[in-house]
Design an enzyme around this catalytic site. Structure first.
Site, PDB file in Angstrom:
ATOM      1  N   SER A 139       0.715  -1.242  -0.098  1.00 23.70           N
ATOM      2  CA  SER A 139       0.012  -0.145  -0.006  1.00 23.70           C
ATOM      3  C   SER A 139       0.899   1.340  -0.212  1.00 23.70           C
ATOM      4  CB  SER A 139      -0.878  -0.097   1.369  1.00 23.70           C
ATOM      5  OG  SER A 139      -1.495  -1.236   1.425  1.00 23.70           O
ATOM      6  N   HIS A 162      -5.740  -2.820  -4.649  1.00 22.75           N
ATOM      7  CA  HIS A 162      -4.807  -3.938  -4.722  1.00 22.75           C
ATOM      8  C   HIS A 162      -4.606  -4.649  -6.219  1.00 22.75           C
ATOM      9  CE1 HIS A 162      -3.375  -4.414  -0.562  1.00 22.75           C
ATOM     10  NE2 HIS A 162      -4.457  -3.677  -0.249  1.00 22.75           N
ATOM     11  N   HIS A 167      -3.636 -11.769  -0.443  1.00 23.74           N
ATOM     12  CA  HIS A 167      -3.167 -11.856   0.974  1.00 23.74           C
ATOM     13  C   HIS A 167      -4.031 -13.233   1.362  1.00 23.74           C
ATOM     14  CE1 HIS A 167      -2.973  -7.674   0.352  1.00 23.74           C
ATOM     15  NE2 HIS A 167      -2.185  -7.579   1.298  1.00 23.74           N
ATOM     16  N   TYR A 184      -5.825 -13.702   3.910  1.00 24.15           N
ATOM     17  CA  TYR A 184      -7.293 -13.700   4.412  1.00 24.15           C
ATOM     18  C   TYR A 184      -8.154 -13.555   2.979  1.00 24.15           C
ATOM     19  CZ  TYR A 184      -6.198  -8.631   3.181  1.00 24.15           C
ATOM     20  OH  TYR A 184      -5.923  -7.664   2.485  1.00 24.15           O
ATOM     21  N   GLU A 185      -7.736 -13.408   1.891  1.00 21.70           N
ATOM     22  CA  GLU A 185      -8.560 -13.513   0.831  1.00 21.70           C
ATOM     23  C   GLU A 185      -9.190 -14.863   0.469  1.00 21.70           C
ATOM     24  OE1 GLU A 185      -7.794 -11.065  -2.607  1.00 21.70           O
ATOM     25  OE2 GLU A 185      -5.847 -10.550  -1.417  1.00 21.70           O
ATOM     26  N   ALA A 245       2.402  -1.933   4.150  1.00 20.44           N
ATOM     27  CA  ALA A 245       1.966  -1.225   5.061  1.00 20.44           C
ATOM     28  C   ALA A 245       1.799  -1.846   6.439  1.00 20.44           C
ATOM     29  CB  ALA A 245       0.552  -0.417   4.877  1.00 20.44           C
ATOM     30  N   MET A 274      -0.530  -8.121   7.636  1.00 19.22           N
ATOM     31  CA  MET A 274      -1.293  -9.255   6.961  1.00 19.22           C
ATOM     32  C   MET A 274      -0.472  -9.840   5.848  1.00 19.22           C
ATOM     33  SD  MET A 274      -5.050  -7.709   7.777  1.00 19.22           S
ATOM     34  CE  MET A 274      -5.589  -6.653   8.890  1.00 19.22           C
ATOM     35  N   SER A 275       0.866  -9.539   5.675  1.00 21.24           N
ATOM     36  CA  SER A 275       1.696 -10.011   4.496  1.00 21.24           C
ATOM     37  C   SER A 275       2.820 -10.415   4.685  1.00 21.24           C
ATOM     38  CB  SER A 275       1.290  -9.024   3.371  1.00 21.24           C
ATOM     39  OG  SER A 275       2.129  -7.874   3.714  1.00 21.24           O
ATOM     40  N   ASN A 293      -0.326   3.298  10.637  1.00 17.74           N
ATOM     41  CA  ASN A 293      -0.987   3.719  11.603  1.00 17.74           C
ATOM     42  C   ASN A 293      -0.357   3.170  13.052  1.00 17.74           C
ATOM     43  OD1 ASN A 293      -2.292   1.229  10.380  1.00 17.74           O
ATOM     44  ND2 ASN A 293      -2.676   1.032  12.401  1.00 17.74           N
ATOM     45  N   HIS A 296      -9.530   0.708   7.029  1.00 15.93           N
ATOM     46  CA  HIS A 296      -8.670   0.296   5.816  1.00 15.93           C
ATOM     47  C   HIS A 296      -8.450   1.561   5.246  1.00 15.93           C
ATOM     48  CE1 HIS A 296      -7.018  -1.499   2.317  1.00 15.93           C
ATOM     49  NE2 HIS A 296      -7.983  -0.881   1.571  1.00 15.93           N
TER      50      HIS A 296
END
Ligand code: HPA
Length: 274
Positions: free
Chosen positions: A31, A62, A84, A86-87, A114, A212-213, A236, A248
């Site tokens: 990101s 993405h 990812h 989670y997809e 990110a 998450m990656s 963040n 997000h």
């Protein structure tokens, strides 16, 4: 050959049919680096959707394609967009693109992302050199039959992030007047953000950033003998560290704000890699 290896070889062959480009450096754009294409002299683009069997991202912002081109004369392949875990993809699919980039010729992998800042001394917008990672909360991408031609069954992970590449990134940051934090990145599955209790736990485990990656990709690349390095954009402060809920949109906005610095650091670092 096992099914997983057959799949990435099939993807590799399709890419090879479409390009004879031989990258030296592979860059995964996280990101905030979505406009990175403007930094390279692009020779060819290949949308992931044109590669049968290749994982295609479902996350807004993405969208995915390979960019083949030159950065200051260095042949690079960039991944604009990644998938990812989670997809819903199998973790072996999540790392398939990294496998393909290695097969195309890339010996060096720069991973970017990110991330949420877990270290209380970090601020949103900071850039962090990844020195090490915690992979304990995501499935290992090497589970399954081991493709012996690529790497060993039990690969050493005592130096996943190449020390010489780290030094080059530090040098680039110093030369560019960019304040570069350093730390340990932990990958969680997502897609929910963490709870404040989980962030306190991660801090006790020695994490400086959470996302998450990246980690599964670093493991797969290390297994194949690539030299790996990584940079996080702290988009963040993690859950519970500020009063605001996480979104997000906030992550994307902060990553976009840091993009000019992040872009400069990536470009100047890669110029020193080869
Ligand atoms: N947590 C997990 N992943 C993230 C975060 C976060 O706070 N920020 C960006 N990616």
């Amino acid at each position: 050959m096992d099914k997983v290896s057959e799949k990435w070889m099939a993807c590799y062959r399709q890419v090879r049919e479409k390009t004879d480009f031989r990258p030296k450096v592979a860059i995964v754009l996280g990101s905030g680096l979505g406009d990175y294409a403007s930094q390279i002299q692009v020779e060819q683009e290949l949308p992931y959707g044109q590669i049968e069997g290749f994982p295609v991202s479902t996350v807004p912002g993405h969208d995915g394609k390979f960019l083949f081109g030159y950065l200051d004369g260095i042949p690079v392949v960039c991944m604009k967009g990644r998938v990812h875990y989670y997809e819903g993809y199998d973790v072996t699919d999540v790392v398939l693109p990294v496998r393909v980039m290695k097969l195309l010729g890339a010996g060096i992998l720069l991973l970017t992302n990110a991330a949420g800042g877990v270290n209380p001394s970090f601020q949103a917008g900071d850039l962090m050199l990844i020195k090490d990672h915690v992979s304990l909360f995501v499935p290992n991408p090497l589970i399954g039959p081991n493709p012996e031609s690529l790497g060993v069954r039990f690969p050493d992970m005592s130096a996943v992030y190449d020390g010489k590449l780290q030094d080059k990134i530090r040098q680039a940051a110093t030369e560019q007047g960019i304040d570069l934090k350093e730390g340990v990145y932990t990958q969680l599955t997502g897609p929910s953000f963490e709870t404040p209790a989980e962030i306190r736990l991660l801090r006790q485990l020695g994490s400086d950033a959470v996302g998450m990656s990246t980690v599964v990709e670093a493991i797969a690349a290390n297994h194949m003998g690539m030299r790996v390095c990584g940079i996080s954009c702290i988009s963040n402060l993690a859950a519970g560290m500020t009063k605001r809920p996480l979104s997000h949109e906030e992550v994307q906005l902060a990553a976009d704000l840091a993009a000019p610095r992040f872009t400069r650091l990536v470009t100047e670092s890669v110029k020193k890699f080869v």
